[in-house]
Write a protein that holds these residues in place. Structure first.
Motif, mmCIF file in Angstrom:
data_model
loop_
_atom_site.group_PDB
_atom_site.id
_atom_site.type_symbol
_atom_site.label_atom_id
_atom_site.label_comp_id
_atom_site.label_asym_id
_atom_site.label_seq_id
_atom_site.Cartn_x
_atom_site.Cartn_y
_atom_site.Cartn_z
ATOM 1 N N ILE A 124 5.326 65.450 6.434
ATOM 2 C CA ILE A 124 4.875 65.294 7.815
ATOM 3 C C ILE A 124 5.005 66.612 8.573
ATOM 4 O O ILE A 124 4.130 66.990 9.351
ATOM 5 N N GLN A 125 6.105 67.333 8.325
ATOM 6 C CA GLN A 125 6.301 68.609 8.996
ATOM 7 C C GLN A 125 5.272 69.635 8.542
ATOM 8 O O GLN A 125 4.944 70.569 9.282
ATOM 9 N N GLY A 127 2.225 68.977 8.140
ATOM 10 C CA GLY A 127 0.959 68.641 8.767
ATOM 11 C C GLY A 127 0.195 67.491 8.134
ATOM 12 O O GLY A 127 -0.922 67.189 8.570
ATOM 13 N N GLU A 128 0.745 66.838 7.103
ATOM 14 C CA GLU A 128 0.045 65.708 6.496
ATOM 15 C C GLU A 128 0.098 64.510 7.431
ATOM 16 O O GLU A 128 1.164 64.151 7.931
ATOM 17 N N ASP A 129 -1.047 63.874 7.643
ATOM 18 C CA ASP A 129 -1.089 62.725 8.537
ATOM 19 C C ASP A 129 -1.470 61.436 7.819
ATOM 20 O O ASP A 129 -1.568 60.379 8.444
ATOM 21 N N ARG A 130 -1.681 61.498 6.485
ATOM 22 C CA ARG A 130 -1.961 60.311 5.680
ATOM 23 C C ARG A 130 -1.014 60.303 4.491
ATOM 24 O O ARG A 130 -1.342 60.761 3.404
ATOM 25 N N ASN A 162 5.768 54.138 12.703
ATOM 26 C CA ASN A 162 5.359 55.489 12.332
ATOM 27 C C ASN A 162 3.906 55.482 11.888
ATOM 28 O O ASN A 162 3.534 54.789 10.940
ATOM 29 N N ASN A 164 2.163 57.945 10.589
ATOM 30 C CA ASN A 164 1.802 58.862 9.517
ATOM 31 C C ASN A 164 1.627 58.157 8.184
ATOM 32 O O ASN A 164 0.980 58.678 7.285
ATOM 33 N N GLN A 166 0.241 55.493 5.638
ATOM 34 C CA GLN A 166 -0.872 54.582 5.400
ATOM 35 C C GLN A 166 -0.767 53.891 4.057
ATOM 36 O O GLN A 166 -1.604 53.045 3.734
ATOM 37 N N ASN A 192 -1.850 50.442 10.665
ATOM 38 C CA ASN A 192 -2.627 51.448 9.933
ATOM 39 C C ASN A 192 -2.297 51.461 8.447
ATOM 40 O O ASN A 192 -2.650 52.400 7.742
#
Length: 504
Positions: A124-125, A127-130, A162, A164, A166, A192
């Motif tokens: 997550i840090q 930049g991954e959002d999936r 959260n 982030n 999925q 999500n």
């Protein structure tokens, strides 16, 4: 030592004791174990006490108030900690949220979950959002502490807010029906989540019912794996009823779940109307009788369903009679791309029907005939059609079909003529020298890529042989690599060629 305080003078009244604080009826404290209630007020499975939290027994509206208050007081996105100067500092790191929740609930921290959450924090840090959270209980790369129902409860508390995440992979753990209850709550609240893998988690009929009912209103989940959980016929009926309502699920895996004849027929009936499910696995049901009613109903479904792309009916006891019904349906079907009829009782006579289908069918891309008995005659029927008519099939598996040299050579010659057929799997049959030479030539000339088959040529004392390598049609269906990540899609060629409901 100080002198003791003088006694009060005679006749003086004793000061009244401090008033007792009224006890909060919803306060968590030690006492009797609270039994979870499933949606609709049903009790948990008999004999299963859920040691999640210790509270006083409540009922009716007070129990409902307690549930809502619990949800308000345990939301941890974000939480806060006390700073060095008494200032509240926000905590946004998942592993810290998990540790804080364990401390608050007086529960032991699962070191395996903590390690996985730390890796997720790093993603997550970056930049991954999936993000898909992988917590398999059979991971050999790091020490594993299998996740229980209580552990899963705490994990769901951390994840449900959260955005982030999925995907969630909990394969080969022990969350049981207790964890299934919290999985159902996660499906209702996490808006999500698109992928959920609960395969082999000791979930029974009650847990299957809870998850199926949670999907009535869920509009985000695309792929659910319940493989190996013994939900039986009753649990299968709940999932069939769910498919009448749910409009988002694209792939459902209920293989090895001990489904019964009634639930298999129910799935066939529901799928005549459902327009969103594109892949279903109902492998190894528990069927009685020799009439093949389930195969007949599935064949009738294929005549009316124009959305299903992937069908797995392994270990259904399908004979030539049932295969004829399936082939008759495939003449009319224009959507099915992946047909798995492995581990049945299909012989060479049924290949006459399948060969006729392949002359006109232009949608089938993957056929798995492994562990049947088509023999040389059946291989000859298929090779003639593949060489002269069909130009849509991309992968064929005839593993362990009692095919001898001549039949295998015929299939290799069909590959020379048919440039669309790229994957073929032949191990478990009876190789002669001509077979070894034929497939060695296919590989050396580049017509057959080494990763697209399950044999590899080698020479001993000047003679050519074929050695077995892993079957790549669905190599990682039940297990993941012992060390490292899956290197490429060729290890699961069937699912790569027909990508239905893949995990994010």
């Amino acid at each position: 030592m100080g002198r003791p305080a003088p006694p009060p003078p005679r006749g003086a009244k004793k000061p009244p004791p401090p008033p007792e604080q009224p006890q909060d009826p919803y306060e968590f404290r030690t006492g009797e174990p609270r039994l979870l209630q499933a949606p609709g007020g049903t009790a948990p499975p008999a004999g299963r006490v859920v040691p999640i939290a210790m509270v006083t027994p409540l009922s009716g509206s007070r129990a409902t108030s307690m549930q809502s208050r619990e949800e308000q007081t345990t939301t941890l996105a974000p939480t806060s900690t006390q700073g060095s100067e008494g200032v509240l500092e926000p905590v946004g790191i998942l592993q810290e949220q998990y540790q804080s929740l364990c401390l608050k609930k007086s529960k032991r921290v699962n070191s395996y979950i903590l390690h996985i959450l730390q890796e997720a924090d790093e993603k997550i840090q970056n930049g991954e959002d999936r993000v898909t959270l992988n917590i398999p209980g059979n991971n050999r790369l790091i020490p594993v502490e299998k996740v229980t129902g209580e552990d899963f409860w705490l994990l769901c508390r951390v994840l449900r807010k959260n955005l982030n995440f999925q995907g969630l992979d909990m394969r080969y753990n022990s969350i049981s029906d207790v964890g299934a209850y919290y999985a159902s709550k996660l499906l209702q609240k996490k808006l999500n989540l698109t992928y959920l893998n609960l395969m082999f988690n000791e979930i029974g009929r009650e847990g299957g019912e809870l998850i199926a009912k949670a999907l009535y209103k869920n509009k985000t989940l695309k792929y659910l794996r319940m493989t190996g959980n013994k939900i039986e016929n009753e649990g299968g009926m709940f999932f069939a009823a769910m498919l009448q309502i749910n409009s988002s699920l694209e792939k459902l895996d209920l293989g090895d779940c001990d489904l019964g004849m009634q639930s298999v027929i129910a799935f066939a009936t529901v799928l005549t109307q459902n327009q969103t499910v594109m892949g279903i696995n109902i492998n190894r049901p528990v069927l009685y009788g020799e009439q093949e009613e389930s195969t007949v109903h599935l064949s009738n479904m294929l005549k009316e369903n124009y959305h299903l792309a992937e069908l797995h009916v392994c270990k259904h006891g399908i004979t030539n009679y049932g295969m004829k019904y399936l082939c008759d349906a495939l003449f009319l079907n224009s959507s099915l791309r992946y047909l798995d009829v492995s581990c049945n009782r299909i012989t060479q006579d049924a290949m006459v029907f399948l060969a006729d289908v392949l002359k006109t069918n232009t949608t089938l891309e993957v056929i798995d005939l492994s562990f049947n008995r088509i023999e040389n005659a059946g291989a000859n029927y298929l090779s003639k059609t593949l060489a002269s008519h069909n130009r849509s099939l991309k992968a064929l598996s005839v593993v362990s079909n009692n095919i001898r040299g001549k039949g295998l050579v015929d299939l290799s010659q069909a590959m020379q003529e048919n440039l669309v057929l790229s994957n073929i799997y032949i191990w478990g049959n009876k190789f002669d020298e001509a077979t070894c030479v034929a497939y060695s030539d296919l590989i050396q000339t580049g017509r057959l890529q080494p990763d697209n088959t399950d044999v590899k040529p080698f020479v001993v004392d000047g003679r050519l042989y074929l050695a077995e390598i892993s079957n790549g049609l669905k190599k990682h269906y039940y297990w993941t690599p012992t060390y490292g990540e899956i290197s490429n899609d060729l290890a699961n060629a069937g699912f790569a060629l027909v990508p239905v409901g893949q995990q994010p």
